[in-house]
Motif scaffolding. Structure first.
Motif, mmCIF file in Angstrom:
data_model
loop_
_atom_site.group_PDB
_atom_site.id
_atom_site.type_symbol
_atom_site.label_atom_id
_atom_site.label_comp_id
_atom_site.label_asym_id
_atom_site.label_seq_id
_atom_site.Cartn_x
_atom_site.Cartn_y
_atom_site.Cartn_z
ATOM 1 N N GLU A 198 89.231 58.538 9.539
ATOM 2 C CA GLU A 198 89.733 59.905 9.681
ATOM 3 C C GLU A 198 89.728 60.340 11.140
ATOM 4 O OE1 GLU A 198 87.454 62.463 7.129
ATOM 5 O OE2 GLU A 198 88.577 61.856 5.349
ATOM 6 N N LYS B 106 85.023 55.677 6.193
ATOM 7 C CA LYS B 106 86.043 56.690 5.908
ATOM 8 C C LYS B 106 86.101 57.719 7.040
ATOM 9 C CE LYS B 106 87.294 60.236 2.600
ATOM 10 N NZ LYS B 106 86.908 60.977 1.403
ATOM 11 N N GLU B 107 84.952 58.158 7.505
ATOM 12 C CA GLU B 107 84.902 59.119 8.608
ATOM 13 C C GLU B 107 85.466 58.518 9.890
ATOM 14 O OE1 GLU B 107 80.976 60.753 9.051
ATOM 15 O OE2 GLU B 107 80.909 61.356 6.939
ATOM 16 N N GLY C 4 78.337 52.217 6.077
ATOM 17 C CA GLY C 4 78.615 52.448 4.666
ATOM 18 C C GLY C 4 80.051 52.876 4.466
ATOM 19 N N ILE C 5 80.427 53.025 3.216
ATOM 20 C CA ILE C 5 81.795 53.421 2.879
ATOM 21 C C ILE C 5 82.133 54.774 3.489
ATOM 22 C CG2 ILE C 5 83.339 54.041 0.975
ATOM 23 C CD1 ILE C 5 82.864 51.120 0.953
ATOM 24 N N GLU C 6 81.239 55.752 3.377
ATOM 25 C CA GLU C 6 81.500 57.086 3.907
ATOM 26 C C GLU C 6 81.616 57.056 5.433
ATOM 27 O OE1 GLU C 6 82.372 59.909 2.270
ATOM 28 O OE2 GLU C 6 82.404 58.517 0.580
ATOM 29 N N ASP C 7 80.786 56.263 6.079
ATOM 30 C CA ASP C 7 80.877 56.134 7.533
ATOM 31 C C ASP C 7 82.224 55.547 7.934
ATOM 32 O OD1 ASP C 7 78.267 57.088 7.861
ATOM 33 O OD2 ASP C 7 77.416 55.068 7.753
ATOM 34 N N HIS D 167 88.486 69.831 10.710
ATOM 35 C CA HIS D 167 87.836 69.344 11.924
ATOM 36 C C HIS D 167 88.039 70.238 13.143
ATOM 37 C CE1 HIS D 167 86.260 65.426 10.625
ATOM 38 N NE2 HIS D 167 87.237 65.493 9.730
#
Length: 70
Positions: free
Chosen positions: A15, A11-12, A6-9, A55
């Motif tokens: 990062e 993005k992570e 997904g988009i959030e995955d 992080h």
């Protein structure tokens, strides 16, 4: 084969890769934090500082001081 990402995955993932590169550059070069932020695609050093602290619970400069064994 396609990964169900997904988009959030994504993005992570980006990062994490940026932080991996930042860690390497902090220890292996004399680049400033501002230069490293620019190299890895951040618009400003404070963006890198926030993500790094989120992080690793320390600033990039603290990380560099602890891990620079030259």
């Amino acid at each position: 084969k396609r990964l169900p990402i997904g988009i959030e995955d994504f993005k992570e993932l980006i990062e994490k890769k940026r932080l991996d590169i930042a860690q390497e550059l902090l220890v292996a070069t004399n680049y400033s934090t501002t230069e490293i932020a620019e190299i890895i695609g951040f618009h400003s050093a404070p963006s890198l500082f926030r993500l790094f602290q989120k992080h690793f619970h320390q600033t990039p400069n603290e990380y560099k001081a602890q891990n620079n064994h030259k």
